[in-house]
Design a protein around this motif. Structure first.
Motif, PDB file in Angstrom:
ATOM      1  N   LEU A   1       0.814  -1.211   0.000  1.00 49.17           N
ATOM      2  CA  LEU A   1       0.000   0.000   0.000  1.00 49.17           C
ATOM      3  C   LEU A   1       0.852   1.267   0.000  1.00 49.17           C
ATOM      4  O   LEU A   1       0.395   2.332  -0.405  1.00 49.17           O
ATOM      5  CB  LEU A   1      -0.915   0.020   1.224  1.00 49.17           C
ATOM      6  N   LEU A   2       2.078   1.152   0.464  1.00 47.50           N
ATOM      7  CA  LEU A   2       2.964   2.306   0.480  1.00 47.50           C
ATOM      8  C   LEU A   2       3.582   2.521  -0.898  1.00 47.50           C
ATOM      9  O   LEU A   2       3.832   1.569  -1.642  1.00 47.50           O
ATOM     10  CB  LEU A   2       4.072   2.106   1.515  1.00 47.50           C
ATOM     11  N   HIS A   3       3.817   3.765  -1.212  1.00 51.42           N
ATOM     12  CA  HIS A   3       4.442   4.083  -2.497  1.00 51.42           C
ATOM     13  C   HIS A   3       5.805   3.401  -2.580  1.00 51.42           C
ATOM     14  O   HIS A   3       6.538   3.335  -1.579  1.00 51.42           O
ATOM     15  CB  HIS A   3       4.610   5.599  -2.627  1.00 51.42           C
ATOM     16  N   PRO A   4       6.168   2.862  -3.757  1.00 51.43           N
ATOM     17  CA  PRO A   4       7.450   2.147  -3.890  1.00 51.43           C
ATOM     18  C   PRO A   4       8.652   2.924  -3.379  1.00 51.43           C
ATOM     19  O   PRO A   4       9.595   2.340  -2.838  1.00 51.43           O
ATOM     20  CB  PRO A   4       7.551   1.892  -5.396  1.00 51.43           C
TER      21      PRO A   4
ATOM     22  N   PRO B   1      -0.722   5.054  -5.386  1.00 53.26           N
ATOM     23  CA  PRO B   1      -1.983   5.258  -6.120  1.00 53.26           C
ATOM     24  C   PRO B   1      -2.445   4.016  -6.872  1.00 53.26           C
ATOM     25  O   PRO B   1      -3.646   3.722  -6.902  1.00 53.26           O
ATOM     26  CB  PRO B   1      -1.637   6.396  -7.091  1.00 53.26           C
ATOM     27  N   ALA B   2      -1.519   3.274  -7.453  1.00 52.32           N
ATOM     28  CA  ALA B   2      -1.904   2.084  -8.229  1.00 52.32           C
ATOM     29  C   ALA B   2      -2.558   1.038  -7.335  1.00 52.32           C
ATOM     30  O   ALA B   2      -3.582   0.446  -7.695  1.00 52.32           O
ATOM     31  CB  ALA B   2      -0.677   1.496  -8.924  1.00 52.32           C
ATOM     32  N   THR B   3      -1.996   0.817  -6.151  1.00 51.42           N
ATOM     33  CA  THR B   3      -2.556  -0.177  -5.241  1.00 51.42           C
ATOM     34  C   THR B   3      -3.918   0.260  -4.713  1.00 51.42           C
ATOM     35  O   THR B   3      -4.836  -0.550  -4.587  1.00 51.42           O
ATOM     36  CB  THR B   3      -1.603  -0.425  -4.061  1.00 51.42           C
ATOM     37  N   VAL B   4      -4.062   1.542  -4.416  1.00 48.17           N
ATOM     38  CA  VAL B   4      -5.346   2.057  -3.928  1.00 48.17           C
ATOM     39  C   VAL B   4      -6.414   1.890  -5.001  1.00 48.17           C
ATOM     40  O   VAL B   4      -7.552   1.482  -4.718  1.00 48.17           O
ATOM     41  CB  VAL B   4      -5.217   3.530  -3.501  1.00 48.17           C
ATOM     42  N   ARG B   5      -6.062   2.177  -6.254  1.00 49.40           N
ATOM     43  CA  ARG B   5      -7.033   2.022  -7.343  1.00 49.40           C
ATOM     44  C   ARG B   5      -7.425   0.567  -7.531  1.00 49.40           C
ATOM     45  O   ARG B   5      -8.601   0.252  -7.764  1.00 49.40           O
ATOM     46  CB  ARG B   5      -6.450   2.596  -8.640  1.00 49.40           C
ATOM     47  N   VAL B   6      -6.446  -0.333  -7.433  1.00 50.67           N
ATOM     48  CA  VAL B   6      -6.748  -1.765  -7.547  1.00 50.67           C
ATOM     49  C   VAL B   6      -7.675  -2.204  -6.421  1.00 50.67           C
ATOM     50  O   VAL B   6      -8.618  -2.980  -6.633  1.00 50.67           O
ATOM     51  CB  VAL B   6      -5.443  -2.593  -7.535  1.00 50.67           C
ATOM     52  N   LEU B   7      -7.424  -1.701  -5.241  1.00 55.17           N
ATOM     53  CA  LEU B   7      -8.250  -2.047  -4.082  1.00 55.17           C
ATOM     54  C   LEU B   7      -9.683  -1.562  -4.284  1.00 55.17           C
ATOM     55  O   LEU B   7     -10.648  -2.308  -4.033  1.00 55.17           O
ATOM     56  CB  LEU B   7      -7.647  -1.411  -2.831  1.00 55.17           C
TER      57      LEU B   7
END
Length: 209
Positions: free
Chosen positions: A14-17, A162-168
């Protein structure tokens, strides 16, 4: 291993890379948190360890604050007699066979009230007090969830990926994946941070003025 705990690998993702700590470091921190609690027990069994950690974390940091906030919001004084220190000490010292049976937990308590309450209640399956977060977040609160998570400073500053949040969000909305509790935790985190950030900014302006 508790079902309401976020998987550590997912928490890390969930954290930015660019802001992720070393994965092994984070995993060791989480493990040490449980180990530090369990270290207070004298050669605990797996059940004793789980019950103790659950009592110190889930009960103390989640269930009890909920009780306090809900009762005080209505001017009520809540009491939890099963949390008497003497009763807790007694319960922790009981044999495990008196706690969990093949079908139910709370074996001794069930036997203690047998004959005092209807039998159907003695053998009743435990029910929690969960609210329908999934239905709310896909319905009337859908816009609020999306707007709050994607406009939060944690999101905009690149703390959350942002990518993980959108996937979630997509998994929750389109696939109806059971991730509403995770979204709830993120909502609380982002709103807490945004409010704290605003309060800090107000204090700084007052000091400068």
């Amino acid at each position: 291993g508790f079902p309401y705990v976020m998987d550590d690998a997912f928490l890390w993702s969930l954290l930015h890379p660019e802001r992720r700590p070393d994965y092994d470091t984070m995993r060791n921190y989480l493990d040490n948190l449980e180990e530090s609690l369990a270290a207070r027990l004298n050669e605990p069994t797996a059940l004793q360890r789980a019950l103790y950690v659950d009592t110190r974390l889930w009960l103390a940091d989640n269930l009890m604050p909920k009780l306090d906030k809900m009762t005080m919001a209505h001017g009520l004084e809540g009491r939890v007699p099963f949390l008497s220190k003497d009763l807790i000490a007694f319960a922790f010292g009981l044999p495990e066979a008196w706690k969990i049976g093949p079908e139910h937990g709370k074996m001794l308590l069930r036997e203690a009230v047998r004959g005092l309450i209807p039998e159907r209640m003695v053998g009743r399956v435990k029910h929690g007090f969960n609210v329908p977060l999934g239905r709310w977040f896909r319905g009337e609160l859908s816009g609020f969830v999306h707007d709050t998570l994607t406009s939060s400073a944690l999101y905009q500053m690149g703390v959350l990926d942002p990518a993980t949040v959108r996937v979630l969000l997509d998994a929750h909305d389109r696939l109806q994946a059971p991730v509403a509790r995770t979204l709830w935790v993120l909502l609380l985190l982002t709103q807490w941070y945004d409010r704290l950030r605003g309060e800090v900014a107000d204090v700084q302006r007052q000091l400068q003025g």
